[in-house]
Structure formats: C-alpha cells, structure tokens
Design a protein around this motif. Structure first.
Motif, PDB file in Angstrom:
ATOM      1  N   ALA A  78       0.880  -1.124   0.156  1.00  0.00           N
ATOM      2  CA  ALA A  78      -0.051  -0.078   0.090  1.00  0.00           C
ATOM      3  C   ALA A  78       0.774   1.132  -0.157  1.00  0.00           C
ATOM      4  O   ALA A  78       0.502   2.470  -0.364  1.00  0.00           O
ATOM      5  CB  ALA A  78      -0.966  -0.085   1.285  1.00  0.00           C
ATOM      6  N   GLY A  79       2.253   1.164   0.498  1.00  0.00           N
ATOM      7  CA  GLY A  79       3.051   2.127   0.280  1.00  0.00           C
ATOM      8  C   GLY A  79       2.638   3.322   1.169  1.00  0.00           C
ATOM      9  O   GLY A  79       2.992   4.441   1.104  1.00  0.00           O
ATOM     10  N   LEU A  80       2.167   3.018   2.463  1.00  0.00           N
ATOM     11  CA  LEU A  80       1.756   3.858   3.342  1.00  0.00           C
ATOM     12  C   LEU A  80       2.769   4.235   4.618  1.00  0.00           C
ATOM     13  O   LEU A  80       2.670   4.904   5.455  1.00  0.00           O
ATOM     14  CB  LEU A  80       0.510   3.587   4.011  1.00  0.00           C
ATOM     15  N   ALA A  81       4.091   3.612   4.561  1.00  0.00           N
ATOM     16  CA  ALA A  81       5.211   3.817   5.466  1.00  0.00           C
ATOM     17  C   ALA A  81       6.449   4.138   4.638  1.00  0.00           C
ATOM     18  O   ALA A  81       6.481   3.140   3.538  1.00  0.00           O
ATOM     19  CB  ALA A  81       5.152   2.810   6.478  1.00  0.00           C
ATOM     20  N   PRO A  82       7.396   4.823   5.004  1.00  0.00           N
ATOM     21  CA  PRO A  82       8.788   4.932   4.385  1.00  0.00           C
ATOM     22  C   PRO A  82       9.548   3.712   4.689  1.00  0.00           C
ATOM     23  O   PRO A  82       9.148   2.856   5.410  1.00  0.00           O
ATOM     24  CB  PRO A  82       9.355   6.227   5.172  1.00  0.00           C
ATOM     25  N   ALA A  83      10.577   3.507   3.881  1.00  0.00           N
ATOM     26  CA  ALA A  83      11.414   2.391   4.127  1.00  0.00           C
ATOM     27  C   ALA A  83      11.904   2.328   5.623  1.00  0.00           C
ATOM     28  O   ALA A  83      12.192   3.497   6.326  1.00  0.00           O
ATOM     29  CB  ALA A  83      12.649   2.247   3.425  1.00  0.00           C
ATOM     30  N   PRO A  84      12.303   1.364   6.276  1.00  0.00           N
ATOM     31  CA  PRO A  84      12.617   1.195   7.679  1.00  0.00           C
ATOM     32  C   PRO A  84      13.810   2.369   8.012  1.00  0.00           C
ATOM     33  O   PRO A  84      13.674   3.090   9.274  1.00  0.00           O
ATOM     34  CB  PRO A  84      13.189   0.108   8.030  1.00  0.00           C
ATOM     35  N   GLU A  85      14.756   2.415   7.123  1.00  0.00           N
ATOM     36  CA  GLU A  85      15.815   3.348   7.444  1.00  0.00           C
ATOM     37  C   GLU A  85      15.649   4.934   7.323  1.00  0.00           C
ATOM     38  O   GLU A  85      16.370   5.670   7.717  1.00  0.00           O
ATOM     39  CB  GLU A  85      17.107   2.984   6.669  1.00  0.00           C
ATOM     40  N   GLN A  86      14.214   5.115   6.740  1.00  0.00           N
ATOM     41  CA  GLN A  86      13.927   6.488   6.517  1.00  0.00           C
ATOM     42  C   GLN A  86      12.889   6.771   7.498  1.00  0.00           C
ATOM     43  O   GLN A  86      11.988   7.748   6.933  1.00  0.00           O
ATOM     44  CB  GLN A  86      13.518   6.701   5.418  1.00  0.00           C
ATOM     45  N   ARG A  87      12.395   6.346   8.594  1.00  0.00           N
ATOM     46  CA  ARG A  87      11.444   6.510   9.258  1.00  0.00           C
ATOM     47  C   ARG A  87      11.469   7.475  10.400  1.00  0.00           C
ATOM     48  O   ARG A  87      10.572   7.666  11.569  1.00  0.00           O
ATOM     49  CB  ARG A  87      10.716   4.885  10.031  1.00  0.00           C
ATOM     50  N   GLY A  88      12.519   8.314  10.561  1.00  0.00           N
ATOM     51  CA  GLY A  88      12.382   9.007  11.805  1.00  0.00           C
ATOM     52  C   GLY A  88      11.557  10.119  12.006  1.00  0.00           C
ATOM     53  O   GLY A  88      10.889  10.283  12.833  1.00  0.00           O
ATOM     54  N   TYR A 143       2.034  16.875   2.223  1.00  0.00           N
ATOM     55  CA  TYR A 143       1.622  16.044   3.204  1.00  0.00           C
ATOM     56  C   TYR A 143       2.728  16.080   4.667  1.00  0.00           C
ATOM     57  O   TYR A 143       3.726  16.551   4.615  1.00  0.00           O
ATOM     58  CB  TYR A 143       1.662  14.388   2.711  1.00  0.00           C
ATOM     59  N   ILE A 144       2.399  15.206   5.547  1.00  0.00           N
ATOM     60  CA  ILE A 144       3.241  15.238   6.617  1.00  0.00           C
ATOM     61  C   ILE A 144       4.946  14.969   6.176  1.00  0.00           C
ATOM     62  O   ILE A 144       5.592  15.569   6.940  1.00  0.00           O
ATOM     63  CB  ILE A 144       2.990  14.055   7.633  1.00  0.00           C
ATOM     64  N   LEU A 145       5.029  14.137   5.576  1.00  0.00           N
ATOM     65  CA  LEU A 145       6.409  13.769   5.152  1.00  0.00           C
ATOM     66  C   LEU A 145       6.733  14.372   3.729  1.00  0.00           C
ATOM     67  O   LEU A 145       7.847  13.887   3.185  1.00  0.00           O
ATOM     68  CB  LEU A 145       6.635  12.271   5.074  1.00  0.00           C
ATOM     69  N   GLY A 146       5.905  15.394   3.171  1.00  0.00           N
ATOM     70  CA  GLY A 146       6.268  15.980   1.890  1.00  0.00           C
ATOM     71  C   GLY A 146       5.521  15.833   0.930  1.00  0.00           C
ATOM     72  O   GLY A 146       4.438  15.983   1.036  1.00  0.00           O
ATOM     73  N   GLU A 147       5.960  14.883  -0.124  1.00  0.00           N
ATOM     74  CA  GLU A 147       4.987  14.626  -1.406  1.00  0.00           C
ATOM     75  C   GLU A 147       4.340  13.392  -1.214  1.00  0.00           C
ATOM     76  O   GLU A 147       3.434  13.131  -2.092  1.00  0.00           O
ATOM     77  CB  GLU A 147       5.954  14.884  -2.623  1.00  0.00           C
ATOM     78  N   LYS A 148       4.593  12.598  -0.360  1.00  0.00           N
ATOM     79  CA  LYS A 148       4.100  11.304  -0.208  1.00  0.00           C
ATOM     80  C   LYS A 148       3.045  11.172   0.808  1.00  0.00           C
ATOM     81  O   LYS A 148       3.549  11.441   2.125  1.00  0.00           O
ATOM     82  CB  LYS A 148       5.231  10.278  -0.159  1.00  0.00           C
ATOM     83  N   PHE A 149       2.012  10.701   0.591  1.00  0.00           N
ATOM     84  CA  PHE A 149       0.997  10.487   1.551  1.00  0.00           C
ATOM     85  C   PHE A 149       1.135   9.107   2.276  1.00  0.00           C
ATOM     86  O   PHE A 149       1.633   8.119   1.755  1.00  0.00           O
ATOM     87  CB  PHE A 149      -0.644  10.229   1.068  1.00  0.00           C
ATOM     88  N   THR A 150       1.170   9.267   3.892  1.00  0.00           N
ATOM     89  CA  THR A 150       1.593   8.024   4.429  1.00  0.00           C
ATOM     90  C   THR A 150       0.582   7.679   5.808  1.00  0.00           C
ATOM     91  O   THR A 150      -0.501   8.640   5.811  1.00  0.00           O
ATOM     92  CB  THR A 150       2.746   8.101   5.363  1.00  0.00           C
TER      93      THR A 150
END
Length: 202
Positions: A78-88, A143-150
């Motif tokens: 679904a692409g609703l979370a960033p990659a684990p190393e980018q989740r700060g 969006y919260i993280l920029g251009e990508k909805f999560t």
C-alpha cells in the motif's frame, strides 16, 4: 484475516480509513458503548473496553496510531510507510499526533487550560505551541512527510478533521488547507460511507 472492532461514532473512523487505504479484506464488528464494548468477550481483546481494536492474524492491536503503523507495516504494497531506515520523521509525527496533539486538543475541548508557569509539567506545554509546530511543519509540505501520503497523514489528518468538525481548537489556515487536501481521498470517502451505513442500521 483482520477483525475490526469499532463504533461509527468513535476513533474507529481513523482505523476504517486506514483499512480502506490498504485495501485488504476485513470483518467489521460493531460494538455498543453500553453493552458489547464492556462485554467479557471484548474485554478479553481490549481490557480498556474501548474502540478501535483489530485482531490481525492473532495479534491484538489497540490505539488508533498503533493500528495505523501496524497496518502500514503489514501491507507494504500500500506504500503507506517509508523504508525502515527513513522512518525518523514518520515516527516523530505519528507520536506527536498520539501524544502532544491529541492531549492538547482533548484538554482544550473540555476547557482545561494549563496554569501559567506549569507548562513544563505537561507533555505539550501550551495548545498554541502545538498548533504553531504542526502548522509550521505543514505550511511547507503537501503531506506530513512531503510529497508522499502515509499512515501519519491518516492519523494526524483525522485528528485535524475532528478539530474542524467539532471545534476542538481554533482552526488555523494552514491546518484547514491541509485538511482540504486530504479529506476527499477515495479511501476516506468509502470509510465514511460505511460508517454512515453502520450508524443508520443501529
């Protein structure tokens, strides 16, 4: 298999939106505040006797923010979370929503004002600080993280939407603009319709 425990007039609407975003099948269990929500069967799932809750492949998850995070991880397609190393930043804003933001707007809704000089003793300080922080962040991002909805947008967006609907806090222009950008997402519209139908049946 996902079992979803909810009431259409609860924070369950957040989980419903998230479930519709991931697109996985789920079974809805509608609970009543005065009866089934306090039944031994449901208290075995959530001893708090409140909704929402999900049971996913035998795992119980409660608390709307945790449910959003869990489902984003469980359904990566679904692409609703960033990659684990980018989740700060993702974790930062999910927990900001579940902590300072929800506490501040809940207290404001009940008319509680932190006594002057005691701001350090409460997690959010002042309501104005919380709103300034969130509005400042969103003023520079779609969006919260920029251009990508999560999933962070599902959770924080829902909280902002509650504020707009129920007048829980003075709505800021930047927060209102953000809510306008996300409130008509197809998954939210579907979820709201399902909750309306469930409410009409009760």
């Amino acid at each position: 298999m996902i079992d979803f425990y909810t009431n259409p007039k609860s924070r369950g609407v957040i989980t419903r939106w998230m479930l519709e975003e991931i697109g996985a099948p789920y079974t809805t269990h509608l609970l009543d505040y005065q009866s089934t929500m306090k039944s031994p069967e449901y208290l075995a799932i959530n001893p708090m006797g409140k909704v929402p809750a999900i049971v996913h492949d035998g795992q119980v998850v409660t608390e709307a923010a945790a449910i959003c995070a869990h489902l984003a991880d469980a359904f990566p397609e679904a692409g609703l979370a960033p990659a684990p190393e980018q989740r700060g930043a993702y974790y930062r804003w999910l927990f900001f929503g579940a902590g300072p933001f929800e506490a501040a707007i809940s207290n404001a809704g009940f008319g509680f004002v932190v006594p002057e000089g005691r701001e350090r003793a409460i997690g959010y300080g002042r309501l104005e600080d919380v709103l300034d922080t969130l509005e400042g962040h969103l003023s520079e991002r779609r969006y919260i993280l920029g251009e990508k909805f999560t999933a962070a947008d599902v959770y924080l967006g829902s909280q902002i939407g509650f504020g707009a609907e129920f007048g829980l806090f003075p709505m800021r222009a930047g927060l209102s603009a953000y809510w306008e950008r996300i409130k008509d997402r197809p998954a939210r519209v579907r979820g709201m319709q399902l909750d309306k139908e469930a409410d009409d049946e009760n």
